[in-house]
Design an enzyme around this catalytic site. Sequence first.
Site: not given
Length: 519
Positions: A344-346
């Site tokens: 999850l890059e947010n």
Amino acid sequence: MPSPRLMNAALASVAALGLGLTGLVALGGGASADTTNLVVNPGFETGSLANWNCAAGTATVSTTTVHSGSHALAATPTSSDDAQCTQTISVQPNSSYTLSAWVNGPYVYLGTQGDGTTDVSTWSSTNAWNQLTTSFKTGASTTSVTIYLHGWYGQSTYYADDVVLSGAAGSSPSPTQSSSSSPSASASASASPSASASSSPSASSSSSPSPTATSTGGTGGKPKHWVTGYWQDFDNGATDQKISDVNGQYNLIAVAFANADAAGDGGITFSLDSTLQGKLGGYTDAQFKADIAAKQAQGKKVILSVGGQNGTISITNAAQATAFANSAYAIMQQYGFNGVDIDLENGLNPTYMASALHQLAAKAGSGFILTMAPQTIDVLSASSDYLATALQVKDILTIMNTQYYNSGSMNGCDGGVYSEGNVDFITSLACTAIQAGLSPNQVGIGVPASSRAAGSGYVSPSVVENALNCLAKGTGCGTFKPSTTWPTIGGVMTWSTAWDASNGNEFANNEGAFTNAMP
């Protein structure tokens, strides 16, 4: 990593994250007068490990820390062994059983292998005696079941006592029951949970480097080091692959990606991309599942990666954490995945994501694989969201493969500033994760498979190999050299197996082969 369907070839990036648990429970200090206990030497009152098969050199009998009687099992994990003890017991097909044990220790896992239905497990982490209990029903042709206890890698001694398996006795002597009861015979090394588990998609207690179990199976124990590759469930210009096409050097395959469900309640969904299915000549769900099972039969692990660069899954409260765990477990059962990867890059909430993953691990049981693939900015200190999450799930984490690409300059563990694309960048940031509290075997190196697979950060195989040598042996370092060495460093990861195939399998044949050959 790049989003499943929205990222083009030039901007592709990566992700990855694991623990093995199992559990038994005892009925008080032992079976009551009207309960038939099928376990032989259940309280270790023989003063030996008779009828138990324990990993060599890890187990003994304690006379000081006991639950009842005068003896109990005492087993001490190492950095590469979870100190498992097993006993195989004759049972009846289509019959119900209850398994229990009293346990004491930082992590103790108790469960079953070979139920013929869905293997079960449970665990606890209490330095005081507590009771674990689980139940199961045997399959139509099941005549024996293996029960097991184990601790966790690198943790302190665990204790177990008063193990009970209650239910109908089998019609023939159990393999363990009929074996020699001498201490030397019973203390011989046994396979890890995953090594001895069924390799069929329905099996559920293969072991992994962390305390959790899957409902999927897979043979082979935890490798010394992981070689992780992301399998793309979408077409973006790289070589289209079936799972069966993935190079054999990869011992952990992360299927990318699962997405948020339509309700936005924390749950996730997954289905094969129709465009990719068409390009592969009609890659059906049935063939996909069969390919996963075949990889597992070879000793590989196959997990589901959640999110990607454009993933928007949000876990910010208890209800969402539970929805995530329930939906992820359902997908694991549907396709036979060994676990999940968190990419999850947010941003993510350490408290509730950790809760979700612990719930999932408890459902999955021994053999559960948990990997993570943070961006460098998310692991700069123990308070960074990803590293904080990894530390909260350290008990079930298999490996965290930081994406050492698509990154600007970052501070290393020595306070120095390093730019991506060299040995120092990799080693100094890996050092940060270890110094923050992760075990060396939970820290891996993530790099692109080719210059086309990411916007920046591709390095030659020699750079990755030098970084591994620097971390493991103190050789091949750049200007930064860690103050100690970590021979059990976790391994390597790449985005993606498809881009690797497009590049002549350079990563698999070089970094993969090198890592698999490391002691």
